[in-house]
Write a protein that holds these residues in place. Structure first.
Motif, PDB file in Angstrom:
ATOM      1  N   GLY A 179       1.081  -1.078   0.198  1.00 52.77           N
ATOM      2  CA  GLY A 179       0.082  -0.410  -0.036  1.00 52.77           C
ATOM      3  C   GLY A 179       1.049   1.199  -0.302  1.00 52.77           C
ATOM      4  O   GLY A 179       0.894   1.663  -0.740  1.00 52.77           O
ATOM      5  N   VAL A 180       2.081   1.203   0.629  1.00 54.50           N
ATOM      6  CA  VAL A 180       2.691   2.153   0.636  1.00 54.50           C
ATOM      7  C   VAL A 180       3.864   1.338   1.154  1.00 54.50           C
ATOM      8  O   VAL A 180       4.406   0.574   1.680  1.00 54.50           O
ATOM      9  N   SER A 182       7.610   1.341   1.231  1.00 51.86           N
ATOM     10  CA  SER A 182       8.689   1.142   1.902  1.00 51.86           C
ATOM     11  C   SER A 182      10.048   2.313   2.221  1.00 51.86           C
ATOM     12  O   SER A 182      10.445   2.805   2.329  1.00 51.86           O
ATOM     13  N   MET A 183      10.763   1.478   0.765  1.00 48.48           N
ATOM     14  CA  MET A 183      11.827   2.747   0.313  1.00 48.48           C
ATOM     15  C   MET A 183      11.903   4.010  -0.401  1.00 48.48           C
ATOM     16  O   MET A 183      12.217   4.263  -0.629  1.00 48.48           O
ATOM     17  N   ASP A 184      10.248   4.194  -1.110  1.00 49.07           N
ATOM     18  CA  ASP A 184      10.036   5.289  -1.873  1.00 49.07           C
ATOM     19  C   ASP A 184       9.617   6.157  -1.810  1.00 49.07           C
ATOM     20  O   ASP A 184       9.152   7.445  -1.600  1.00 49.07           O
ATOM     21  N   GLY A 185       8.141   5.886  -0.106  1.00 53.08           N
ATOM     22  CA  GLY A 185       7.348   6.425   0.400  1.00 53.08           C
ATOM     23  C   GLY A 185       5.813   6.452  -0.624  1.00 53.08           C
ATOM     24  O   GLY A 185       5.196   7.209  -0.028  1.00 53.08           O
ATOM     25  N   ASP A 186       5.898   6.358  -2.014  1.00 48.55           N
ATOM     26  CA  ASP A 186       4.700   6.809  -2.107  1.00 48.55           C
ATOM     27  C   ASP A 186       3.494   5.144  -1.862  1.00 48.55           C
ATOM     28  O   ASP A 186       3.790   4.487  -1.862  1.00 48.55           O
ATOM     29  N   THR A 187       2.294   5.805  -2.950  1.00 49.48           N
ATOM     30  CA  THR A 187       1.480   4.592  -2.767  1.00 49.48           C
ATOM     31  C   THR A 187       1.017   3.514  -3.638  1.00 49.48           C
ATOM     32  O   THR A 187       0.859   5.054  -4.782  1.00 49.48           O
ATOM     33  N   ALA A 188       0.447   3.204  -3.651  1.00 47.76           N
ATOM     34  CA  ALA A 188       0.035   2.048  -5.108  1.00 47.76           C
ATOM     35  C   ALA A 188      -1.911   3.246  -5.334  1.00 47.76           C
ATOM     36  O   ALA A 188      -2.104   3.196  -4.312  1.00 47.76           O
ATOM     37  N   PRO A 189      -2.104   3.291  -6.525  1.00 50.18           N
ATOM     38  CA  PRO A 189      -2.941   3.568  -7.169  1.00 50.18           C
ATOM     39  C   PRO A 189      -3.801   2.254  -7.073  1.00 50.18           C
ATOM     40  O   PRO A 189      -4.672   1.121  -7.672  1.00 50.18           O
ATOM     41  N   GLU A 208      -0.123  -3.637   4.594  1.00 54.42           N
ATOM     42  CA  GLU A 208      -0.314  -2.233   4.778  1.00 54.42           C
ATOM     43  C   GLU A 208       1.008  -1.994   6.440  1.00 54.42           C
ATOM     44  O   GLU A 208       0.027  -1.168   6.979  1.00 54.42           O
ATOM     45  N   ALA A 209       1.998  -2.724   5.689  1.00 56.41           N
ATOM     46  CA  ALA A 209       2.867  -2.360   6.731  1.00 56.41           C
ATOM     47  C   ALA A 209       2.778  -1.126   7.684  1.00 56.41           C
ATOM     48  O   ALA A 209       3.616  -0.707   8.407  1.00 56.41           O
ATOM     49  N   HIS A 210       3.008   0.607   6.140  1.00 56.11           N
ATOM     50  CA  HIS A 210       4.258   1.439   6.139  1.00 56.11           C
ATOM     51  C   HIS A 210       2.289   2.013   6.327  1.00 56.11           C
ATOM     52  O   HIS A 210       2.833   3.206   6.776  1.00 56.11           O
ATOM     53  N   GLY A 211       1.139   1.742   6.299  1.00 53.75           N
ATOM     54  CA  GLY A 211       0.348   2.329   5.877  1.00 53.75           C
ATOM     55  C   GLY A 211      -0.551   2.654   7.514  1.00 53.75           C
ATOM     56  O   GLY A 211      -1.581   3.560   7.363  1.00 53.75           O
ATOM     57  N   GLY A 224      -5.453   2.550   7.229  1.00 59.44           N
ATOM     58  CA  GLY A 224      -4.249   2.682   6.625  1.00 59.44           C
ATOM     59  C   GLY A 224      -4.963   2.733   4.622  1.00 59.44           C
ATOM     60  O   GLY A 224      -5.290   3.729   4.373  1.00 59.44           O
ATOM     61  N   SER A 225      -3.457   2.641   4.189  1.00 56.22           N
ATOM     62  CA  SER A 225      -4.132   2.899   2.768  1.00 56.22           C
ATOM     63  C   SER A 225      -4.749   2.992   1.587  1.00 56.22           C
ATOM     64  O   SER A 225      -5.363   3.476   0.740  1.00 56.22           O
ATOM     65  N   VAL A 226      -5.921   0.988   2.249  1.00 53.43           N
ATOM     66  CA  VAL A 226      -6.737   1.209   1.435  1.00 53.43           C
ATOM     67  C   VAL A 226      -7.947   1.384   2.119  1.00 53.43           C
ATOM     68  O   VAL A 226      -8.884   2.060   0.965  1.00 53.43           O
ATOM     69  N   ALA A 227      -7.694   1.811   3.548  1.00 54.36           N
ATOM     70  CA  ALA A 227      -9.345   3.244   3.442  1.00 54.36           C
ATOM     71  C   ALA A 227      -8.753   4.575   3.156  1.00 54.36           C
ATOM     72  O   ALA A 227     -10.325   5.474   2.219  1.00 54.36           O
ATOM     73  N   ALA A 228      -8.161   4.839   3.109  1.00 63.92           N
ATOM     74  CA  ALA A 228      -7.539   6.101   2.190  1.00 63.92           C
ATOM     75  C   ALA A 228      -7.996   5.881   0.817  1.00 63.92           C
ATOM     76  O   ALA A 228      -8.523   7.456   0.307  1.00 63.92           O
ATOM     77  N   ALA A 229      -7.661   4.796   0.391  1.00 62.73           N
ATOM     78  CA  ALA A 229      -8.679   5.089  -1.224  1.00 62.73           C
ATOM     79  C   ALA A 229      -9.662   4.479  -1.558  1.00 62.73           C
ATOM     80  O   ALA A 229     -10.435   4.738  -2.945  1.00 62.73           O
TER      81      ALA A 229
END
Length: 401
Positions: A179-180, A182-189, A208-211, A224-229
């Motif tokens: 989802g996020v 770990s080395m780039d900090g960006d999120t998946a679409p 969702e380790a980093h989200g 996490g990023s799933v909810a954010a999406a």
């Protein structure tokens, strides 16, 4: 034939020569965010403790109370290692993530390998982003399923692989992504990925380790990023999260439908055949998740991220496009990254120097991570030290040319 000692020494010498040798830094305690590292006080910008819960006194006190249940679980969850505190934690995770149920694992690595191998095998297909975490990659390779990868966050490339997998046969297709990253900090679409999964009848699994804990939605602010999406249980049926980052503890979980969790309980070998989580850890995690809900830690983290990026832009620092707590500065050269990291440490700041094989060749970077506990003064100090170190590198390069 090569003797084992000679083989080991040759490989270690090769890694040292490539500037890729890794060594431990010894911390006296969890950074809060100031850390005592090898006897010296440093401000740590290298931790995944995004909400500052690893050293929170209430989390530590909860762990100490949990230890009264026993130092360890004594057996696997399915033998006699499942305590009431484990079930309480699983129920809390389901609540936070907006899923029907959750299942605990010893680590994120074990969760990813176990889930992938439980869900797919020969005749099936695993599709993964090329920059996925090693645990997802290894899970896919070990599963025996056909293993397809696509260019990082490239939806067209993803659709090509999903179409290829669907045209190949009638087997199941699992799309597994971070989802996020770990080395780039960006999120998946993720929203677009979920649409593609529906089109090609694939299952979406999100790491969702980093989200988890650090982002979410209005309804599930820490999911996490799933909810954010905006994805629910049907559109993102398999969610893995770790408890050693934003939750400040250890272990991991998978959240989803009751049927998914029941299935994994029966078939995930990395859950079945290992000792359960120590009850003290489970108790600490429960309190950490409660504090996520009770305190404005996430809002503070978001403010710190915005402040960091604003100040970095003023200095002209070439950060990657990341809205997460992970703020990478790609320098490319392994030697340069090491020198800058050492200069920062000399100035009182601990920042990770990330090199291949953790990241692709030619993309060595400083991995700067932010916490809700960082002050604006500490962020300013880091950025000024970083700017000075980079300027010295630029001047040295100019002199050399």
């Amino acid at each position: 034939m090569t003797r084992l000692p000679e083989f080991l020494q040759a490989r270690l010498a090769e890694r040292r020569a490539q500037q890729l040798y890794r060594s431990h830094k010894t911390l006296a305690a969890a950074p809060g965010p100031v850390a005592l590292v090898d006897g010296r006080e440093l401000v740590a910008f290298s931790s995944n403790d995004y909400l500052g819960l690893a050293a929170h006194p209430e989390v530590i006190a909860a762990q100490q109370r949990g230890a009264a249940l026993g130092a360890g679980a004594t057996a696997s969850h399915l033998v006699n290692g499942h305590f009431a505190i484990h079930q309480q934690l699983q129920d809390k995770i389901a609540e936070v993530t907006g899923r029907e149920a959750a299942l605990l694992f010893g680590s994120g690595y074990m969760a990813n390998v176990g889930v992938i191998n439980a869900l797919v095998g020969r005749g099936d297909t695993v599709v993964q982003d090329k920059l996925n975490h090693a645990s997802l990659i290894d899970g896919g390779r070990l599963s025996g399923a056909q293993y397809l990868r696509f260019i990082h966050n490239d939806l067209d490339a993803l659709e090509v692989q999903l179409r290829r997998a669907r045209e190949k046969g009638t087997g199941n297709i699992l799309l597994a992504v971070d989802g996020v990253y770990s080395m780039d900090g960006d999120t998946a679409p993720l929203a677009q990925m979920a649409t593609l999964c529906a089109r090609y009848d694939a299952w979406l699994m999100v790491d969702e380790a980093h989200g988890f804990g650090a982002m979410g939605s209005d309804l599930f602010p820490h999911a996490g990023s799933v909810a954010a999406a905006g994805l629910d249980q049907d559109s993102a049926p398999i969610v893995m999260g770790t408890l050693g980052k934003a939750a400040g503890n250890a272990g991991a979980f998978v959240a989803g439908s009751k049927a998914l969790i029941d299935y994994l309980t029966q078939f995930a070998r990395t859950y079945i055949y290992t000792t359960g989580m120590p009850p003290a850890i489970a108790a600490g995690c429960v309190r950490a998740l409660e504090l996520m809900q009770e305190l404005p830690l996430q809002q503070t983290l978001v403010a710190r991220i915005a402040y960091f990026r604003q100040r970095a832009a003023v200095l002209g620092l070439p950060l990657e496009a990341s809205a997460s707590a992970i703020q990478p500065l790609v320098l490319g050269c392994e030697k340069t990254v090491l020198r800058v990291s050492e200069a920062l440490q000399a100035s009182g700041y601990l920042v990770g120097a990330i090199r291949p094989p953790t990241v692709p060749a030619g993309t060595a970077r400083l991995r700067i991570t932010l916490s809700a506990l960082h002050s604006e003064e500490q962020i300013d100090g880091l950025l000024n030290a970083l700017n000075s170190a980079l300027q010295r590198e630029k001047n040295a390069a100019g002199e050399a040319s």
